[in-house]
Scaffold this motif. Structure first.
Motif, PDB file in Angstrom:
ATOM      1  N   LEU A 132       7.328  -1.834  11.678  1.00 44.18           N
ATOM      2  CA  LEU A 132       8.754  -1.219  12.048  1.00 44.18           C
ATOM      3  C   LEU A 132       9.120  -0.293  11.512  1.00 44.18           C
ATOM      4  O   LEU A 132       8.502   0.447  10.090  1.00 44.18           O
ATOM      5  CB  LEU A 132       9.708  -2.911  11.159  1.00 44.18           C
ATOM      6  N   PRO A 133      10.239   0.366  11.847  1.00 43.43           N
ATOM      7  CA  PRO A 133      10.766   1.763  11.259  1.00 43.43           C
ATOM      8  C   PRO A 133      10.986   1.285   9.830  1.00 43.43           C
ATOM      9  O   PRO A 133      11.441   0.634   9.405  1.00 43.43           O
ATOM     10  CB  PRO A 133      11.652   1.849  11.776  1.00 43.43           C
ATOM     11  N   GLY A 134      10.755   2.397   9.024  1.00 39.95           N
ATOM     12  CA  GLY A 134      10.782   2.428   7.517  1.00 39.95           C
ATOM     13  C   GLY A 134      10.163   3.149   6.868  1.00 39.95           C
ATOM     14  O   GLY A 134       9.336   3.893   7.453  1.00 39.95           O
ATOM     15  N   ASP A 135      10.841   3.449   5.432  1.00 39.05           N
ATOM     16  CA  ASP A 135       9.701   4.469   4.768  1.00 39.05           C
ATOM     17  C   ASP A 135       8.380   3.769   4.769  1.00 39.05           C
ATOM     18  O   ASP A 135       8.304   2.912   4.895  1.00 39.05           O
ATOM     19  CB  ASP A 135      11.022   4.106   3.081  1.00 39.05           C
ATOM     20  N   ARG A 136       7.028   5.076   4.627  1.00 41.82           N
ATOM     21  CA  ARG A 136       6.051   4.358   5.108  1.00 41.82           C
ATOM     22  C   ARG A 136       5.448   4.239   3.476  1.00 41.82           C
ATOM     23  O   ARG A 136       4.277   2.764   3.081  1.00 41.82           O
ATOM     24  CB  ARG A 136       5.298   5.732   5.772  1.00 41.82           C
ATOM     25  N   TRP A 137       6.436   4.587   2.785  1.00 43.38           N
ATOM     26  CA  TRP A 137       5.594   3.739   1.395  1.00 43.38           C
ATOM     27  C   TRP A 137       7.513   3.866   0.364  1.00 43.38           C
ATOM     28  O   TRP A 137       8.086   4.034   0.907  1.00 43.38           O
ATOM     29  CB  TRP A 137       5.082   5.268   0.363  1.00 43.38           C
ATOM     30  N   THR A 138       7.550   2.935  -1.054  1.00 44.49           N
ATOM     31  CA  THR A 138       8.375   2.113  -1.069  1.00 44.49           C
ATOM     32  C   THR A 138       8.737   2.822  -2.626  1.00 44.49           C
ATOM     33  O   THR A 138       7.836   3.046  -3.167  1.00 44.49           O
ATOM     34  CB  THR A 138       8.747   0.827  -1.319  1.00 44.49           C
ATOM     35  N   ILE A 139       9.608   2.918  -3.470  1.00 40.99           N
ATOM     36  CA  ILE A 139       9.813   4.048  -4.202  1.00 40.99           C
ATOM     37  C   ILE A 139       9.447   2.301  -4.926  1.00 40.99           C
ATOM     38  O   ILE A 139       9.868   1.352  -5.061  1.00 40.99           O
ATOM     39  CB  ILE A 139      10.852   4.506  -4.773  1.00 40.99           C
ATOM     40  N   PRO A 140       8.397   3.057  -6.314  1.00 39.64           N
ATOM     41  CA  PRO A 140       8.594   1.545  -7.164  1.00 39.64           C
ATOM     42  C   PRO A 140       9.263   1.365  -8.007  1.00 39.64           C
ATOM     43  O   PRO A 140      10.480   1.662  -8.792  1.00 39.64           O
ATOM     44  CB  PRO A 140       7.049   2.272  -7.847  1.00 39.64           C
ATOM     45  N   ILE A 141       8.941  -0.264  -7.555  1.00 35.69           N
ATOM     46  CA  ILE A 141       9.685  -1.432  -8.376  1.00 35.69           C
ATOM     47  C   ILE A 141      11.112  -1.066  -7.663  1.00 35.69           C
ATOM     48  O   ILE A 141      11.766  -2.656  -6.677  1.00 35.69           O
ATOM     49  CB  ILE A 141       9.469  -0.822  -9.951  1.00 35.69           C
ATOM     50  N   ILE A 142      11.519  -0.233  -7.606  1.00 35.53           N
ATOM     51  CA  ILE A 142      13.392  -0.003  -7.102  1.00 35.53           C
ATOM     52  C   ILE A 142      13.705  -0.199  -5.349  1.00 35.53           C
ATOM     53  O   ILE A 142      14.393  -0.449  -5.539  1.00 35.53           O
ATOM     54  CB  ILE A 142      14.085   0.615  -8.081  1.00 35.53           C
ATOM     55  N   GLY A 143      13.055   0.524  -5.025  1.00 31.67           N
ATOM     56  CA  GLY A 143      13.024   0.197  -3.635  1.00 31.67           C
ATOM     57  C   GLY A 143      14.155   1.136  -3.576  1.00 31.67           C
ATOM     58  O   GLY A 143      14.504   2.663  -4.280  1.00 31.67           O
ATOM     59  N   LYS A 144      15.125   0.902  -2.520  1.00 32.77           N
ATOM     60  CA  LYS A 144      16.123   1.494  -2.198  1.00 32.77           C
ATOM     61  C   LYS A 144      17.344   0.960  -3.270  1.00 32.77           C
ATOM     62  O   LYS A 144      18.255   1.126  -2.058  1.00 32.77           O
ATOM     63  CB  LYS A 144      16.461   1.167  -0.568  1.00 32.77           C
ATOM     64  N   PHE A 145      17.318   0.675  -3.972  1.00 31.91           N
ATOM     65  CA  PHE A 145      18.296   0.700  -5.107  1.00 31.91           C
ATOM     66  C   PHE A 145      18.962   1.688  -5.459  1.00 31.91           C
ATOM     67  O   PHE A 145      20.583   1.182  -5.314  1.00 31.91           O
ATOM     68  CB  PHE A 145      17.925   0.152  -6.699  1.00 31.91           C
ATOM     69  N   ALA A 146      18.763   2.426  -5.181  1.00 30.74           N
ATOM     70  CA  ALA A 146      19.970   3.647  -5.317  1.00 30.74           C
ATOM     71  C   ALA A 146      20.998   3.994  -4.230  1.00 30.74           C
ATOM     72  O   ALA A 146      22.174   4.340  -4.601  1.00 30.74           O
ATOM     73  CB  ALA A 146      19.513   5.359  -5.727  1.00 30.74           C
ATOM     74  N   ASP A 147      20.490   3.440  -2.992  1.00 28.36           N
ATOM     75  CA  ASP A 147      21.078   3.457  -2.039  1.00 28.36           C
ATOM     76  C   ASP A 147      22.109   2.281  -2.273  1.00 28.36           C
ATOM     77  O   ASP A 147      23.074   2.508  -1.091  1.00 28.36           O
ATOM     78  CB  ASP A 147      20.125   3.440  -0.679  1.00 28.36           C
ATOM     79  N   SER A 148      21.549   1.311  -2.635  1.00 30.05           N
ATOM     80  CA  SER A 148      22.485  -0.070  -2.332  1.00 30.05           C
ATOM     81  C   SER A 148      23.785   0.416  -3.516  1.00 30.05           C
ATOM     82  O   SER A 148      25.037  -0.369  -2.935  1.00 30.05           O
ATOM     83  CB  SER A 148      21.610  -0.778  -3.164  1.00 30.05           C
ATOM     84  N   VAL A 149      23.436   0.919  -4.461  1.00 31.17           N
ATOM     85  CA  VAL A 149      24.186   1.112  -5.641  1.00 31.17           C
ATOM     86  C   VAL A 149      25.070   1.492  -4.853  1.00 31.17           C
ATOM     87  O   VAL A 149      26.739   1.270  -5.400  1.00 31.17           O
ATOM     88  CB  VAL A 149      24.081   1.591  -6.531  1.00 31.17           C
TER      89      VAL A 149
END
Length: 516
Positions: A63-80
């Motif tokens: 699936l399209p998306g970041d190859r690696w996720t930010i450790p622990i928080i992932g896309k948390f900043a975008d969700s806030v």
């Protein structure tokens, strides 16, 4: 050869006990322990982080998306701080794409095909709204039921939105709407400058809903109490919130507000049952419901306790309060920004009302306003009150031929792309009510694209009530006053999930209309 000398133990150590160690050796061991624990801890942490990435990559697959996720928080900043631009970028990456937030694996669906598949697959996915939803609305609320239980429960509620019932609600809506719009004008007379209408529109909606649902079975001070506290419920249903209901948190405040609302709604259900038992005529939704339950033809079907009735009304209040308030505000904006369309609405009002602008609107009169209905439908298409609804996979979901969403993942269908499909809605960003007036036009020929109210078993049960209320308010406002829209940086902002329309997003200047 005498070897005794080479085998002898030096006198300095010969008399030492076996358990004694040199001081330097003991000191080295003590110094090594922290280093060993540090290396062990780092090894464990790096192993867990590597595992996190491996699991994400395994679930994501192609699936399209970041190859690696930010450790622990992932896309948390975008969700806030979610933005429509960010979501459009995600949707544009593919019909299905993947992200992770705090190790919650999420599959985003951007196409109409996949969005509808999620909405119509109760065997694999159930609505979860946001993390705090079950805490606030109660986990035993009917909106969280699935499968046969949900179908049977919903069947018992369908009678609340028959044409007969809607006719009763229309007169209540008319009375409450005129009361609030008159108050708007009175405030405008004292301060003619443009004023934000979000909270005033919310107040109108909650007052209308409570009177439609409960009539006079809920006292005025209780309605005001619920209105004052309900904002805490809306705030708690943001996309990201502190999950524990600790005192002082948004979720805790929302639960306290829900308790207040349920207390009065349950009491109203009890009063309605007494009124109908004493031969009263239905004057609100509760009365209509109670009368249906007592009808001889209903015997043997599902019964509803006072608490169950209260929780159903509370779920209706939630739906009508947030999404409908945003939809109404966008409606005011669209008409103010398109005076030629507002003029057509007023021409239709003149034709139907025949110059009598004080006469209450009826359901039959509303039926004679196709242009107004087209305005409402188009307004919600251009600026949908809700752009997506999170679902949770109850088991592995084979959503396509080459991808299966893992169990316990979130899967989020998008409504926005379906509502802005250029093939179905040419020039989709334009506000064009006329596109709904042609029965053979592409808009009417593709009803599956109109996902404003969802689809499948959880499609909004009160959609006719919601659209009628929005139409009635705009129709009444159109004949009572003129309004100008003061553009702000947030005027064009589209709500993402929680329908938290910005407080200053819509500022209107009102002036009363005069007739010769």
């Amino acid at each position: 050869m005498d070897r005794s000398a080479s085998a002898s133990i030096p006198s300095s150590t010969a008399d030492s006990p076996l358990y004694a160690f040199p001081a330097s050796t003991f000191s080295t061991l003590l110094q090594g322990k922290p280093a060993t624990w540090l290396y062990t801890t780092l090894a464990v942490v790096f192993s867990l982080l590597a595992l996190e990435q491996a699991v994400y990559r395994y679930k994501k697959r192609h699936l399209p998306g970041d190859r690696w996720t930010i450790p622990i928080i992932g896309k948390f900043a975008d969700s806030v701080s979610p933005s429509m631009e960010g979501y459009k970028k995600q949707w544009d990456s593919g019909a299905l794409s993947a992200i992770s937030v705090f190790n919650i694996f999420i599959v985003m669906a951007s196409s109409n095909e996949f969005s509808r598949k999620i909405l119509n697959s109760p065997t694999y996915a159930e609505p979860c709204l946001v993390h705090s939803a079950k805490q606030v609305l109660r986990p035993d609320n009917w909106v969280f039921l699935t499968g046969k239980d949900h179908v049977e429960y919903r069947r018992g509620l369908n009678t609340l939105f028959t044409r007969k019932a809607l006719g009763i609600y229309t007169s209540i809506q008319e009375t409450i709407t005129r009361k609030h719009l008159t108050q708007w004008l009175e405030r405008a007379a004292k301060d003619p400058s443009p004023q934000p209408i979000m909270m005033t529109a919310r107040h109108l909606n909650i007052d209308t809903s409570l009177r439609v649902f409960c009539g006079n079975h809920i006292p005025e001070h209780a309605a005001l109490d619920i209105n004052d506290k309900y904002w805490a419920i809306t705030q708690s249903l943001e996309l990201v919130n502190f999950p524990l209901a600790l005192p002082g948190t948004k979720v805790y405040k929302a639960i306290q507000a829900r308790k207040v609302a349920l207390y009065w709604l349950e009491l109203a259900a009890e009063k309605s049952k007494l009124s109908m038992a004493n031969g009263g005529e239905p004057e609100c939704m509760l009365d209509e419901w109670v009368q249906t339950l007592s009808h001889p033809n209903y015997k043997g079907k599902r019964e509803f306790s006072n608490l169950e009735m209260a929780m159903v009304l509370f779920s209706f209040l939630f739906a009508s309060q947030d999404a409908m308030s945003s939809g109404l505000i966008y409606g005011f904006q669209h008409l103010a920004d398109h005076p030629e369309i507002l003029a057509k609405v007023r021409e239709e009002q003149e034709r139907v009302r025949q110059g009598n602008y004080e006469a209450p609107l009826t359901l039959e009169m509303m039926d004679e306003m196709p242009y107004l209905q087209a305005v409402v439908k188009e307004s919600m298409r251009v600026k949908p009150p809700v752009t997506m609804v999170p679902y949770k996979c109850t088991k592995a979901f084979p959503i396509s031929d080459n991808y299966t969403v893992p169990a316990n993942s979130m899967v989020i269908p998008s409504f926005f792309n379906s509502l802005h499909d250029a093939e179905v809605y040419p020039d989709p960003e334009r506000f064009v009510p006329e596109r709904w007036l042609d029965p053979s036009g592409s808009a009417n020929a593709n009803p599956k694209n109109y996902l404003v109210f969802g689809s499948g078993p959880h499609r909004c049960i009160g959609l006719e009530y919601a659209t009628m209320n929005m139409a009635l308010v705009l129709a009444t406002a159109a004949v009572m006053f003129d309004w100008e829209h003061e553009l702000t940086p947030e005027s064009d902002k589209v709500d993402i999930i929680a329908t938290l329309f910005p407080k200053d997003g819509c500022r209107l200047k009102l002036t009363p209309r005069t007739y010769a």
